[in-house]
Design an enzyme around this catalytic site. Structure first.
Site, mmCIF file in Angstrom:
data_model
loop_
_atom_site.group_PDB
_atom_site.id
_atom_site.type_symbol
_atom_site.label_atom_id
_atom_site.label_comp_id
_atom_site.label_asym_id
_atom_site.label_seq_id
_atom_site.Cartn_x
_atom_site.Cartn_y
_atom_site.Cartn_z
ATOM 1 C CG HIS A 48 -0.575 -15.771 6.114
ATOM 2 N ND1 HIS A 48 -0.452 -14.823 7.100
ATOM 3 C CD2 HIS A 48 -0.321 -15.134 4.948
ATOM 4 C CE1 HIS A 48 -0.121 -13.662 6.543
ATOM 5 N NE2 HIS A 48 -0.041 -13.820 5.243
ATOM 6 C CG ASN A 82 -1.767 -17.773 13.484
ATOM 7 O OD1 ASN A 82 -1.330 -18.553 12.648
ATOM 8 N ND2 ASN A 82 -1.720 -16.466 13.331
#
Length: 265
Positions: A118, A149
């Site tokens: 995201h 991430n």
């Protein structure tokens, strides 16, 4: 024998049905066509778009790069009222209906070894179901190494939330560094950035304080402040004029140096 044939047929039908659902079903949209857009970033702080494809969702704005099949930047406002722990059901990733060329299909990521990372974090948008679901447009994701991430990039996202709790409303601009020669994944050739950036800005009366981070896309245990760079450095790397609508004197003051005073790490 007849029952066995029937059961075999039903099992095969179920398998085909699940396969079709997995590979072809996606809901149409997560956006509210009658939305007010009250949580979008102030226009005076929107970056330039090198592609001309600016998309305004209800809870964030982005500039989409079709050649790279992802956003060159995502910009949003983070308010204290947004920081909730509401339990949200994770939706499907779907293509962004507002991108004129359609954003990349999530299946490009399957089997690539990369996370669907995201840009506007789902964790920043738990305050409403629509806001949360909007973060699952594929225009809001970029291929990221899993350890990166879940590691240093996640640490930075958590730090931004902590600053919001401490200092109040923030403006956040983030994305991958999109450049030539990147690795590509999937049938649509989604580019894999080698570096990611994040700009965090807050107002103090008539003054503003801003920090810019630039990180190689690999896990690191280094303190977050070691990734600080001048905003001008990000502009050189990305070709984006991040605060194009601000006076030149403002840009010279805010963008050319790193000033971490007043930010608690």
């Amino acid at each position: 024998m007849k029952k066995k044939t029937t059961y075999t047929f039903l099992i095969a039908l179920c398998i085909i049905g699940f396969w079709l659902f997995e590979n072809f079903y996606t809901p149409d949209t997560y956006s509210n066509p009658k939305g007010t857009g009250t949580s979008k970033i102030e226009m005076d702080y929107l970056p330039s778009s090198t592609t001309g494809e600016v998309v305004n969702h209800e809870f964030y704005t982005l500039s989409y790069s079709e050649p790279h099949e992802q956003a060159e930047w995502v910009a949003y406002e983070l308010k204290k009222s947004h920081l909730t722990n509401d339990d949200r059901k994770r939706p499907y990733f779907i293509e962004d209906p507002e991108v004129s060329t359609k954003s990349a299909d999530w299946r490009n990521y399957r089997g690539s070894g990369y996370d669907r990372g995201h840009l506007c974090p789902a964790g920043d948008r738990r305050f409403s179901e629509q806001a949360y679901n909007e973060t699952f447009y594929t225009s809001n994701i970029s291929p990221q190494d899993r350890e990166f991430n879940a590691g240093v990039w996640n640490r930075l996202e958590q730090q931004v939330r902590n600053w919001c709790r401490t200092y109040g409303d923030l403006i956040v601009i983030t994305g991958g560094v999109l450049e030539d020669g990147l690795e590509e994944i999937g049938e649509e050739d989604v580019d894999v950035p080698r570096a990611f950036y994040k700009i965090v800005l807050r107002k103090e009366g008539e003054q503003v304080k801003a920090l810019a981070f630039l990180m190689d896309a690999r896990e690191s245990q280094a303190p977050l402040d070691t990734f600080l760079v001048p905003i001008a450095t990000l502009e050189t790397r990305t070709g984006v004029d991040f605060f194009q609508k601000q006076p030149q004197s403002w840009q010279d003051r805010v963008e050319k140096t790193v000033d971490a005073s007043g930010w608690d790490f």
